[in-house]
Each structure stands twice: as structure tokens, then as C-alpha cells.
Design an enzyme around this catalytic site. Structure first.
Site, PDB file in Angstrom:
ATOM      1  N   ASP A  97      46.660  39.211  45.390  1.00  0.00           N
ATOM      2  CA  ASP A  97      47.411  40.381  44.883  1.00  0.00           C
ATOM      3  C   ASP A  97      47.122  41.331  45.949  1.00  0.00           C
ATOM      4  O   ASP A  97      46.575  41.285  47.141  1.00  0.00           O
ATOM      5  CB  ASP A  97      47.013  40.937  43.630  1.00  0.00           C
ATOM      6  CG  ASP A  97      45.681  41.677  43.521  1.00  0.00           C
ATOM      7  OD1 ASP A  97      44.863  41.585  44.585  1.00  0.00           O
ATOM      8  OD2 ASP A  97      45.490  42.183  42.352  1.00  0.00           O
ATOM      9  N   ASP A 259      42.269  37.880  34.672  1.00  0.00           N
ATOM     10  CA  ASP A 259      41.152  38.040  35.569  1.00  0.00           C
ATOM     11  C   ASP A 259      40.427  39.131  35.009  1.00  0.00           C
ATOM     12  O   ASP A 259      40.872  40.241  34.471  1.00  0.00           O
ATOM     13  CB  ASP A 259      41.736  38.229  36.908  1.00  0.00           C
ATOM     14  CG  ASP A 259      42.587  39.768  37.084  1.00  0.00           C
ATOM     15  OD1 ASP A 259      42.109  40.865  37.446  1.00  0.00           O
ATOM     16  OD2 ASP A 259      43.818  39.821  37.166  1.00  0.00           O
TER      17      ASP A 259
END
Length: 412
Positions: A97, A259
Site C-alpha cells: 500500500d 492487517d
């Protein structure tokens, strides 16, 4: 349900001596230090989440947590080799990301779509999340046309525009990773609107951002609204959200992965929940280094405390803890030593009752993880990165057990 652990270059040194607190003089950190998935087998997570902001930094921060040499090695070797993901029994995945939290105060994300694609594809990631701009506010009754929503709408539109460009560029470049869209919102309806747009673009995997500060019932309200527009084959990822007790419920709403660093960070960031067990959490026993505690150093420099006195109290506490672990003394002298040292370095908190519970239960003795089996009582001592990170790795091990139990895959 897949659990991804965000990378922040957290490793432990296997050569560290807990008695002398010295390291192998020939140690090379990247070569010799171990990641959690190398210390614990099987790995306590299904993959790693790697942020471009951590690796490359941003314009504002200029550098990330990686050195120039580490960054070059990651690009040269690829993620699988750099993180040594193929050393265990389970092949771990890599998700990338942009690290939107790192540039939350900027007007616009600092990366171009092609720069992000270069990062994901160049490092050999399995999944790559589109460039996004995080929205932290949660106002479920505010509609798009409300003036209060102007900035939130702007950030959502930036995120969706970049997602469309990301999808188009990934298709044109024939990337080797799976593109993941990002839904940012400030209400259940705004999240559902973002999902509708992302699915129209073509995304079948979508991450939900900005939910870290939300309460569980607020997350569920958003998921229920998303249910009304989500295609059956669309899979959701929760960015930064764990809450293992709610995982079965999240799963029923299309969440297939998440996550979180929470289990790891609680080892040294929480006031009391530092050491996980399957049934409860314990406080770690605080014995900071005399030369590493800012408050204590200030008291020594001012002449309020003598350095040799502080060193004597520190060493006594450590010695008695180890003697307690081997059965040479009972809990009372250990508690007295911990409180005597605490009065010097802290001067405010009396954790005796909590410490007694930790000492009497000896949870490290019954833990089956490699960390506790190797270092024993050292894992419960709140002191320096080598102990604290090992306790964080232990927490990841227990978190994995708790997660499997919630999903009906308990090993016991």
C-alpha cells in the site's frame, strides 16, 4: 480469513545476550536478525503488508524507515527474497500500500500512479492497493451536499479518480500483482457509494480505509450498507483493523483479509495488556535501563538520584526476577525490588497487584511458542527492544491461535 502483518523492519537479534546485554560484534542486521515468521513456525500470519512510505518515504518526510542500502536491496532482490518468505513451511504473500497515514495532512497524495505500480511490480508483490487519501472523520448523518463534508468528498473523489487510473494503468502494463481498490468514506452510505464506483471500474478486491478509529458497531454499520451494493465475488480487506473476536461477523459481510500491528505494538505500547495468552492478557514487568530511561536520566542529572543507587536497584530487580524463575526466591522480594526501582525511575505508579498476578501465574512457563521456550522469563521483562520485540512476536503467535479459534480452526 487472511491476516497480514504490516512491516516496519521489526526483527530480533539471535546473538543478543540477555545477561550482558551485548551482541555479536560481527552481526549484520539485515543478514543476521530474524523476522517473526523466521522465529515462529508456523508463521503467525498469512503475509506481510509493505508500505511505500515506509520503504521510500514521502516528500514531507523525505526518507522512510529503510536505509538506502536496504531499499536498493529490496528492489534488486524482490520481496520474497528480501523478507525471506520462502524459509518456512507456509508460503507467505505480500500486499503493498502507499501508507496514506504518513501523508494525511497533505493536500494530495505524494505518489503518482505509475510510481506506485513500479514499486509493487518491481518488488514482486502479490497484491497492490491503489493510491488513496484517507478520511478520518465518521459522521453517519452527514450527506455529500452538506458543507461539512466538502473536504471528505474531495478526498473520496481523489481516491476514486486515482483508483480508476490505477486500474487502467495496471491493465495497460500487464502487471503481475492483483490490483486492490480503496474505499474511503465518512458514513455507511458514503462507503457503499465508493464500493459501487470501484466495482464499476472493475475491482474484485477492495480495501476499506479510515476505519482504525471506528468502534465495532460503526464498522458493522458500514459493512451492512456495503452488503446492499457488494457483488457476491467482491472481497473486502480491513486496513488496520483486527478485533479477532469480531472476525466471524466481519467474514459474514465479505471480509476475507485484514492487517494490524496491534498485537505486536501492545507488547510495549500498552499500559497493562503487554503479554497475550489464549484466555487473558498480562502486564509486563518494567525494569528499564538506567541509561535508557529519559525520566530517570533527568533525575540523575539534576542530582535528585545517585546513578550508582539507580544501577544497584536495577540490577537487584533483574537478579531477583531470574532467581524467581528458577525457584530460588518467592514473589515478595521480587515485588519489593520492582517497586523500589519503580519509585526511582517512575515515582508515580504502583503496579504491585498487577505484577503479582503475572509472577504467580508464570504464563511464559506454559506457552508453547519458540520465544518463551528459548528466553523464558526475559520475555515478560519490559526493557529494551530485544525483549519487547520478542514479546511482540509472542503476541502475534497467541493472536494467531485466537484467530484460528474464532474461525473454528483451533489447534487445541
Amino acid at each position: 480469513m487472511k491476516f497480514f502483518f504490516p512491516d516496519s523492519q521489526d526483527q530480533v537479534d539471535p546473538s543478543f545476550d540477555f545477561i550482558t546485554e551485548e551482541r555479536d560484534p560481527f552481526r549484520v542486521r539485515q543478514r543476521d536478525d530474524l523476522y517473526a515468521h523466521e522465529v515462529l513456525q508456523p508463521a503467525p500470519f498469512d503475509g506481510l503488508l509493505v508500505s511505500k512510505a515506509i520503504v521510500d518515504g514521502t516528500a514531507a518526510a523525505s526518507t522512510g524507515k529503510y536505509t538506502v542500502a536496504q531499499r536498493h536491496r529490496l528492489y534488486r532482490q524482490g520481496a520474497q527474497a528480501f523478507f525471506r518468505l520462502n524459509t518456512g513451511s507456509t508460503q507467505l504473500k505480500i500486499m503493498g500500500d502507499c501508507g496514506a497515514f504518513s501523508y494525511v495532512n497533505e493536500e494530495y497524495p505524494p505518489y503518482t500512479v505509475d510510481e506506485v505500480i513500479d514499486f509493487y511490480d518491481g518488488c514482486g508483490f502479490d497484491y497492490g492497493i491503489a493510491v488513496d487519501h484517507v478520511i478520518f472523520q465518521y459522521e453517519p448523518t452527514v450527506v455529500r451536499t452538506d458543507p461539512r463534508a466538502a473536504e471528505w468528498v474531495r478526498r473520496q473523489e481523489i481516491t476514486l479518480t486515482l483508483a480508476a487510473d490505477f486500474w487502467k494503468r495496471c491493465s495497460a502494463r500487464d502487471v503481475h500483482f492483483t490490483p486492490v481498490g480503496v474505499a474511503q468514506g465518512w458514513s455507511p452510505e458514503s462507503y457503499a457509494d465508493a464500493i459501487t464506483t470501484l466495482q464499476r471500474i472493475g475491482y474484485k478486491r477492495i480495501a476499506l480505509g479510515g476505519m482504525v478509529p471506528l468502534k465495532t458497531y460503526e464498522i458493522l454499520a458500514c459493512l451492512r450498507a456495503i452488503d446492499n451494493v457488494r457483488n457476491r465475488n467482491t472481497q473486502l480487506h480491513l486496513l488496520g483493523v483486527s478485533r479477532y473476536e469480531d472476525i466471524p461477523t466481519f467474514t459474514s459481510h465479505g471480509v476475507t483479509s485484514f492487517d494490524s500491528t496491534s498485537p505486536f505494538r501492545q507488547a510495549f505500547k500498552d499500559d497493562k495488556d503487554n503479554y497475550y495468552t489464549p484466555k487473558r492478557n498480562y502486564i509486563a514487568l518494567r525494569v528499564p535501563q538506567v541509561d535508557g530511561n529519559a525520566k530517570l536520566k533527568k533525575r540523575i542529572q539534576s542530582g535528585e538520584i545517585q546513578q550508582d543507587q539507580a544501577l544497584r536497584l536495577e540490577r537487584t530487580a533483574l537478579q531477583l526476577l531470574r532467581q524467581y524463575d528458577t525457584g530460588q526466591v518467592d514473589a515478595d522480594p521480587v515485588l519489593e525490588a520492582l517497586q523500589a526501582y519503580s519509585a526511582v525511575w517512575d515515582g508515580k505508579s504502583d503496579r504491585t497487584a498487577q505484577y503479582r498476578q503475572t509472577l504467580e501465574d508464570r504464563p511464559w512457563r506454559t506457552c508453547g511458542c519458540t520465544i518463551c521456550g528459548t528466553v523464558g522469563v526475559e520475555v515478560i521483562i519490559f526493557r529494551g527492544s530485544e525483549r519487547n520485540k520478542r514479546r511482540g512476536f509472542h503476541n502475534l503467535y497467541v493472536f494467531g491461535q485466537r484467530l484460528r479459534a474464532q474461525l473454528g480452526k483451533d489447534d487445541s
